[in-house]
Design a protein around this motif. Sequence first.
Motif, PDB file in Angstrom:
ATOM      1  N   ARG A  74      33.540 -14.170  20.008  1.00  0.00           N
ATOM      2  CA  ARG A  74      33.198 -15.436  19.355  1.00  0.00           C
ATOM      3  C   ARG A  74      31.717 -15.437  19.028  1.00  0.00           C
ATOM      4  O   ARG A  74      30.895 -14.979  19.813  1.00  0.00           O
ATOM      5  CB  ARG A  74      33.503 -16.625  20.271  1.00  0.00           C
ATOM      6  N   ILE A  75      31.379 -15.960  17.875  1.00  0.00           N
ATOM      7  CA  ILE A  75      29.995 -16.097  17.429  1.00  0.00           C
ATOM      8  C   ILE A  75      29.739 -17.575  17.200  1.00  0.00           C
ATOM      9  O   ILE A  75      30.551 -18.270  16.576  1.00  0.00           O
ATOM     10  CB  ILE A  75      29.749 -15.333  16.108  1.00  0.00           C
ATOM     11  N   VAL A  76      28.621 -18.071  17.717  1.00  0.00           N
ATOM     12  CA  VAL A  76      28.205 -19.442  17.443  1.00  0.00           C
ATOM     13  C   VAL A  76      26.874 -19.355  16.730  1.00  0.00           C
ATOM     14  O   VAL A  76      25.901 -18.819  17.263  1.00  0.00           O
ATOM     15  CB  VAL A  76      28.080 -20.284  18.733  1.00  0.00           C
ATOM     16  N   GLY A  77      26.842 -19.831  15.501  1.00  0.00           N
ATOM     17  CA  GLY A  77      25.619 -19.793  14.698  1.00  0.00           C
ATOM     18  C   GLY A  77      25.059 -21.190  14.515  1.00  0.00           C
ATOM     19  O   GLY A  77      25.643 -22.036  13.851  1.00  0.00           O
ATOM     20  N   PHE A  78      23.928 -21.465  15.168  1.00  0.00           N
ATOM     21  CA  PHE A  78      23.222 -22.735  14.975  1.00  0.00           C
ATOM     22  C   PHE A  78      22.262 -22.526  13.809  1.00  0.00           C
ATOM     23  O   PHE A  78      21.507 -21.553  13.792  1.00  0.00           O
ATOM     24  CB  PHE A  78      22.417 -23.100  16.229  1.00  0.00           C
ATOM     25  N   TYR A  79      22.299 -23.417  12.851  1.00  0.00           N
ATOM     26  CA  TYR A  79      21.414 -23.251  11.701  1.00  0.00           C
ATOM     27  C   TYR A  79      20.571 -24.488  11.484  1.00  0.00           C
ATOM     28  O   TYR A  79      20.929 -25.593  11.875  1.00  0.00           O
ATOM     29  CB  TYR A  79      22.208 -22.888  10.447  1.00  0.00           C
ATOM     30  N   GLU A  80      19.426 -24.293  10.866  1.00  0.00           N
ATOM     31  CA  GLU A  80      18.445 -25.353  10.627  1.00  0.00           C
ATOM     32  C   GLU A  80      18.692 -25.997   9.273  1.00  0.00           C
ATOM     33  O   GLU A  80      19.067 -25.314   8.324  1.00  0.00           O
ATOM     34  CB  GLU A  80      17.028 -24.756  10.683  1.00  0.00           C
ATOM     35  N   THR A  81      18.495 -27.295   9.198  1.00  0.00           N
ATOM     36  CA  THR A  81      18.659 -27.976   7.911  1.00  0.00           C
ATOM     37  C   THR A  81      17.374 -28.662   7.460  1.00  0.00           C
ATOM     38  O   THR A  81      17.278 -29.092   6.317  1.00  0.00           O
ATOM     39  CB  THR A  81      19.779 -29.036   7.985  1.00  0.00           C
ATOM     40  N   GLU A  82      16.408 -28.788   8.349  1.00  0.00           N
ATOM     41  CA  GLU A  82      15.155 -29.442   7.976  1.00  0.00           C
ATOM     42  C   GLU A  82      14.083 -28.408   7.670  1.00  0.00           C
ATOM     43  O   GLU A  82      14.136 -27.271   8.145  1.00  0.00           O
ATOM     44  CB  GLU A  82      14.699 -30.387   9.085  1.00  0.00           C
ATOM     45  N   GLN A  83      13.117 -28.828   6.898  1.00  0.00           N
ATOM     46  CA  GLN A  83      12.046 -27.930   6.509  1.00  0.00           C
ATOM     47  C   GLN A  83      10.880 -28.018   7.480  1.00  0.00           C
ATOM     48  O   GLN A  83      10.756 -28.971   8.247  1.00  0.00           O
ATOM     49  CB  GLN A  83      11.571 -28.262   5.096  1.00  0.00           C
TER      50      GLN A  83
END
Length: 136
Positions: A74-83
């Motif tokens: 399993r892979i959990v990818g947390f990604y950023e949405t703010e600059q």
Amino acid sequence: MNQDDHPTIASLHKATYGILFFATPHKDMIVEDIRMMLACQDNHPRHVLLQRINRESDLTSQLVDFKNLIRDRRIVGFYETEQTRRLEFSAESQSWRRTGHFITAVDTNAALLHLPDHIEDKIPPPHRPLPNRQVW
């Protein structure tokens, strides 16, 4: 993984259930800020690293190998949405500060592996305002 692989690597692979990536750039990382900080240091060892992770670098084959290796993990990818702000050198403080224009350091496309949903969970950040706290 197969029976010809190094025993330690094979045992680690077998013991790994999943991997968490916290806004980890898998491709297309912006390195201009780091490059600016190193501009006056010609022989800094980070120059080689920057060449490898630059937007123009080709790590595609390693990424394909990794995707094939994870198989049923399993892979959990947390990604950023703010600059964030671009780095600028402050002559007053003689230090680098994030006071420049806003940029997206790691975009969503670069932070996710784009695996099927049953393998990769894609998690955006909460970005909720912190509760008001009284300072004593």
